[in-house]
Design a protein around this motif. Sequence first.
Motif, PDB file in Angstrom:
ATOM      1  N   ARG A  77       0.844  -1.227   0.000  1.00 21.10           N
ATOM      2  CA  ARG A  77       0.000   0.000   0.000  1.00 21.10           C
ATOM      3  C   ARG A  77       0.864   1.256   0.000  1.00 21.10           C
ATOM      4  O   ARG A  77       0.557   2.229  -0.691  1.00 21.10           O
ATOM      5  CB  ARG A  77      -0.937  -0.031   1.219  1.00 21.10           C
ATOM      6  N   ARG A  99     -10.205  -2.040  -3.335  1.00 26.44           N
ATOM      7  CA  ARG A  99      -9.707  -2.206  -1.970  1.00 26.44           C
ATOM      8  C   ARG A  99      -8.681  -1.134  -1.598  1.00 26.44           C
ATOM      9  O   ARG A  99      -7.970  -0.603  -2.444  1.00 26.44           O
ATOM     10  CB  ARG A  99      -9.041  -3.582  -1.747  1.00 26.44           C
ATOM     11  N   TYR A 107      -9.735  -7.309   7.574  1.00 31.30           N
ATOM     12  CA  TYR A 107      -9.203  -8.683   7.484  1.00 31.30           C
ATOM     13  C   TYR A 107      -8.129  -8.944   8.558  1.00 31.30           C
ATOM     14  O   TYR A 107      -8.191  -9.929   9.268  1.00 31.30           O
ATOM     15  CB  TYR A 107      -8.589  -8.953   6.107  1.00 31.30           C
TER      16      TYR A 107
HETATM   17  N1  Z5A Z   1      -6.720  -8.524   1.593  1.00 28.47           N
HETATM   18  C1  Z5A Z   1      -6.403  -8.453   2.940  1.00 28.47           C
HETATM   19  O1  Z5A Z   1      -6.525  -9.435   3.669  1.00 28.47           O
HETATM   20  N2  Z5A Z   1      -5.926  -7.277   3.436  1.00 28.47           N
HETATM   21  C2  Z5A Z   1      -5.735  -6.175   2.658  1.00 28.47           C
HETATM   22  O2  Z5A Z   1      -5.288  -5.137   3.158  1.00 28.47           O
HETATM   23  C3  Z5A Z   1      -6.072  -6.290   1.265  1.00 28.47           C
HETATM   24  C4  Z5A Z   1      -6.556  -7.472   0.775  1.00 28.47           C
HETATM   25  C5  Z5A Z   1      -5.885  -5.106   0.375  1.00 28.47           C
HETATM   26  C6  Z5A Z   1      -7.243  -9.970  -2.416  1.00 28.47           C
HETATM   27  O3  Z5A Z   1      -7.722 -10.867  -3.310  1.00 28.47           O
HETATM   28  C7  Z5A Z   1      -7.262 -10.725  -1.102  1.00 28.47           C
HETATM   29  O4  Z5A Z   1      -6.463 -10.044  -0.151  1.00 28.47           O
HETATM   30  C8  Z5A Z   1      -8.649 -10.737  -0.547  1.00 28.47           C
HETATM   31  C9  Z5A Z   1      -8.614  -9.819   0.656  1.00 28.47           C
HETATM   32  C10 Z5A Z   1      -7.192  -9.797   1.043  1.00 28.47           C
HETATM   33  N3  Z5A Z   1      -8.823 -12.050  -0.120  1.00 28.47           N
HETATM   34  N4  Z5A Z   1      -9.599 -12.798   0.116  1.00 28.47           N
HETATM   35  N5  Z5A Z   1     -10.146 -13.764   0.400  1.00 28.47           N
HETATM   36  P1  Z5A Z   1      -8.318 -10.508  -4.741  1.00 28.47           P
HETATM   37  O5  Z5A Z   1      -8.044  -9.090  -5.071  1.00 28.47           O
HETATM   38  O6  Z5A Z   1      -7.827 -11.538  -5.677  1.00 28.47           O
HETATM   39  O7  Z5A Z   1      -9.771 -10.899  -4.543  1.00 28.47           O
HETATM   40  P2  Z5A Z   1     -10.982 -10.078  -4.068  1.00 28.47           P
HETATM   41  O8  Z5A Z   1     -10.657  -8.652  -3.891  1.00 28.47           O
HETATM   42  O9  Z5A Z   1     -11.560 -10.764  -2.898  1.00 28.47           O
HETATM   43  O10 Z5A Z   1     -11.895 -10.178  -5.335  1.00 28.47           O
HETATM   44  P3  Z5A Z   1     -12.986 -11.209  -5.726  1.00 28.47           P
HETATM   45  O11 Z5A Z   1     -12.966 -12.513  -5.027  1.00 28.47           O
HETATM   46  O12 Z5A Z   1     -12.843 -11.286  -7.181  1.00 28.47           O
HETATM   47  O13 Z5A Z   1     -14.302 -10.518  -5.249  1.00 28.47           O
HETATM   48  P4  Z5A Z   1     -15.247  -9.632  -6.104  1.00 28.47           P
HETATM   49  O14 Z5A Z   1     -14.452  -8.794  -7.063  1.00 28.47           O
HETATM   50  O15 Z5A Z   1     -16.149  -8.907  -5.179  1.00 28.47           O
HETATM   51  O16 Z5A Z   1     -16.074 -10.714  -6.867  1.00 28.47           O
HETATM   52  P5  Z5A Z   1     -16.672 -10.596  -8.328  1.00 28.47           P
HETATM   53  O17 Z5A Z   1     -15.719 -11.200  -9.327  1.00 28.47           O
HETATM   54  O18 Z5A Z   1     -17.185  -9.263  -8.646  1.00 28.47           O
HETATM   55  O19 Z5A Z   1     -17.898 -11.574  -8.137  1.00 28.47           O
HETATM   56  C11 Z5A Z   1     -17.703 -12.950  -7.937  1.00 28.47           C
HETATM   57  C12 Z5A Z   1     -18.765 -13.747  -8.675  1.00 28.47           C
HETATM   58  O20 Z5A Z   1     -20.048 -13.465  -8.106  1.00 28.47           O
HETATM   59  C13 Z5A Z   1     -18.869 -13.405 -10.148  1.00 28.47           C
HETATM   60  O21 Z5A Z   1     -19.078 -14.568 -10.855  1.00 28.47           O
HETATM   61  C14 Z5A Z   1     -20.080 -12.498 -10.214  1.00 28.47           C
HETATM   62  O22 Z5A Z   1     -20.741 -12.579 -11.440  1.00 28.47           O
HETATM   63  C15 Z5A Z   1     -20.939 -13.039  -9.088  1.00 28.47           C
HETATM   64  N6  Z5A Z   1     -21.777 -11.978  -8.479  1.00 28.47           N
HETATM   65  C16 Z5A Z   1     -21.330 -10.785  -8.036  1.00 28.47           C
HETATM   66  N7  Z5A Z   1     -22.351 -10.034  -7.556  1.00 28.47           N
HETATM   67  C17 Z5A Z   1     -23.475 -10.790  -7.716  1.00 28.47           C
HETATM   68  C18 Z5A Z   1     -24.856 -10.568  -7.401  1.00 28.47           C
HETATM   69  N8  Z5A Z   1     -25.285  -9.430  -6.837  1.00 28.47           N
HETATM   70  N9  Z5A Z   1     -25.704 -11.565  -7.678  1.00 28.47           N
HETATM   71  C19 Z5A Z   1     -25.269 -12.722  -8.230  1.00 28.47           C
HETATM   72  N10 Z5A Z   1     -23.986 -12.987  -8.552  1.00 28.47           N
HETATM   73  C20 Z5A Z   1     -23.094 -12.032  -8.299  1.00 28.47           C
END
Ligand code: Z5A
Length: 206
Positions: A77, A99, A107
């Motif tokens: 960061r 984030r 976390y």
């Molecule tokens: N972390 C930490 O511990 N401390 C810190 O200081 C920082 C981070 C900065 C980063 O991983 C990891 O580091 C994270 C927190 C930690 N760890 N964990 N566990 P990352 O950057 O690789 O992952 P992420 O930030 O957690 O992103 P993500 O998993 O991709 O989450 P997302 O972006 O919110 O998910 P998405 O791709 O938008 O959605 C996931 C799926 O759900 C996708 O197929 C969507 O179509 C579906 N979705 C989303 N919204 C909906 C709704 N409303 N209805 C139905 N389906 C949905």
Amino acid sequence: MSQAKFIVIEGLEGAGKSSAIALVKDLMEKQTGKAPVCTREPGGTVLAEKIRDLVKIAEADDPLCDEAECLLFYAARAQLVENVIKPALARGEWVLGDRHNLSSLAYQGGGRGLMPLVKAISDATLKGFKPDITLYLDVPPALGLERAARRGELDRIEQQALEFFDRTRETFLALAAEDDTIHVIDASQPMSEVHKDIQSVLQSLL
Ligand code: Z5A
């Protein structure tokens, strides 16, 4: 035009940050006439991306201890804030973050139970620097992890027990309740409703 703003999207895994970021990026571009500088954490600089690999991959012979994990997030960061975010804001460019510091507070502070350490490192490295607006996409951990699991294999942090994410979510909500720059969006709704809520919060603020 008003001063450049730093807007951050936060939430547990599967909260829908990726699609929210695409929407907010569009809204920011309409507001300023220019695409914002987009960042992700951990990551966003050459060094910070290397740190991202370190925190995401589990090493069976050398498990990352909680304190080291915390320091690595802040090292990444500090690089990002000093070398990307502050210079962009100084040039008058808006910044959109996937984030930021609230993740560490939730976390590592809440989930890992290291709040005093996290607050001390946060104060020492960020020196009061914070986003103008944070949208926290709130989702029950079981639902978020189910959505994340549908995408494929879970990384090191995603493999934590559900109680870890419960503590993390409670901390996100508690911190949002005491900071009026953090806006809670109900991300358990269908995506179209989540996006409507994001739009209405941002339209009222910008
Ligand atoms: N972390 C930490 O511990 N401390 C810190 O200081 C920082 C981070 C900065 C980063 O991983 C990891 O580091 C994270 C927190 C930690 N760890 N964990 N566990 P990352 O950057 O690789 O992952 P992420 O930030 O957690 O992103 P993500 O998993 O991709 O989450 P997302 O972006 O919110 O998910 P998405 O791709 O938008 O959605 C996931 C799926 O759900 C996708 O197929 C969507 O179509 C579906 N979705 C989303 N919204 C909906 C709704 N409303 N209805 C139905 N389906 C949905």
